[in-house]
Design an enzyme around this catalytic site. Structure first.
Site, mmCIF file in Angstrom:
data_model
loop_
_atom_site.group_PDB
_atom_site.id
_atom_site.type_symbol
_atom_site.label_atom_id
_atom_site.label_comp_id
_atom_site.label_asym_id
_atom_site.label_seq_id
_atom_site.Cartn_x
_atom_site.Cartn_y
_atom_site.Cartn_z
ATOM 1 N N ARG A 49 45.206 -28.815 -40.995
ATOM 2 C CA ARG A 49 44.060 -29.679 -41.073
ATOM 3 C C ARG A 49 43.208 -29.223 -42.584
ATOM 4 N NH1 ARG A 49 42.742 -31.291 -34.699
ATOM 5 N NH2 ARG A 49 44.976 -32.182 -35.166
ATOM 6 N N ASP A 51 39.060 -29.138 -44.389
ATOM 7 C CA ASP A 51 37.491 -30.044 -44.201
ATOM 8 C C ASP A 51 37.620 -30.713 -45.425
ATOM 9 O OD1 ASP A 51 37.618 -28.697 -41.483
ATOM 10 O OD2 ASP A 51 37.006 -26.700 -42.670
ATOM 11 N N ARG A 196 35.725 -19.793 -45.267
ATOM 12 C CA ARG A 196 34.442 -19.609 -46.088
ATOM 13 C C ARG A 196 32.973 -19.284 -45.474
ATOM 14 N NH1 ARG A 196 33.799 -26.158 -45.379
ATOM 15 N NH2 ARG A 196 31.769 -25.029 -46.151
#
Length: 261
Positions: A49, A51, A196
């Site tokens: 998945r 974001d 990130r």
């Protein structure tokens, strides 16, 4: 039949891959398009998945259907039902033991930083802009501390639902290509915002605000509050899900992440 698909998308218009009630998602668009081609409801399972705002070049999904369609229908037919920023690239029948998520042995991400004083007008939303000149050599040296199986609590989002923070980083590199800084990382799996958060701290090393040893120190601390802020979503690309060679799952060439730039 179990069908696997290779998917690419720009994530700027979506609240991530996963279907959400309150905003548009990549999964919702894909399931609606595929259901139209299959003439029955389709439920997708994905390799990883992504974001809100994160892009993908080599996302892999699978679904089961009773409808028999040629590959052209699953690819070209589905694409006629999709917005221009989501595309099915390939389709392949798979055995019942294949699962887009659980059959994958690793995932690859690339983070793209446009490192020029003035941002590019045509790259907005597709890369992260950093006007401060970065030292990619320092960033690469610092990133090597990430290799191996370790506790990545210092790079784990507060909202992460994983049962533990142990992950194995298999490859990591930082290099410059003109005005672009490319950060490539491959691991068996990733925590929420892990890439990130790592990039945010590498940027601080690249600016010279922190020593090369800093990422190793952060790993030892196992404390998210001691690391740098999370880097923006728009620079992150899901490049590939890696599967055993015998499954024959196509891989996206890594340099396709810059094919339009």
């Amino acid at each position: 039949m179990r069908i696997a698909l290779g998917i690419e998308y720009q994530g700027g218009a979506y609240c991530g891959y996963q279907r959400q009630k309150h905003c548009p998602s990549v999964q919702e668009n894909l399931e609606n398009a595929l259901s139209s081609i299959a003439a029955e409801g389709v439920e997708l399972h994905c390799a990883g998945r992504t974001d809100t705002g994160v892009h993908a070049i080599g996302q892999v999904v699978h679904f089961e259907t009773r409808s028999e369609r040629p590959e052209k229908a699953w690819v070209q037919g589905t694409n006629t039902q999709l917005p221009a920023d989501i595309r099915v690239v390939w389709a392949k029948p798979m055995g019942e033991d294949f699962h887009a998520r659980f059959s994958a042995v690793a995932r690859q991400y690339r983070y793209v930083i446009f490192n020029r004083r003035v941002h590019s007008a045509v790259l907005a939303g597709r890369v992260t802009h950093e006007p401060y000149e970065l030292d990619e050599s320092r960033m690469h040296q610092a990133a090597q501390a990430l290799l191996g199986e370790q506790d990545f609590s210092s790079f784990r989002a507060a909202a992460c639902q994983a049962s533990h923070a142990m992950r194995e980083v298999q490859r990591v590199s930082v290099k410059r290509c003109g005005d672009f800084i490319l950060i490539d990382i491959q691991a068996n799996a990733f925590l929420h915002h892990m890439v990130r958060n790592i990039v945010g701290s590498l940027i601080e090393v690249g600016k010279g605000h922190q020593p090369i040893q800093w990422l190793a120190d952060l790993l030892a601390l196992q404390d998210r509050t001691q690391a740098a802020p999370t880097a923006p979503a728009e620079g992150l690309y899901f490049v590939n899900a890696i599967y055993p060679e015998g499954l024959g799952v196509p891989q996206a060439p890594l340099d396709q992440v810059l094919w339009q730039m």
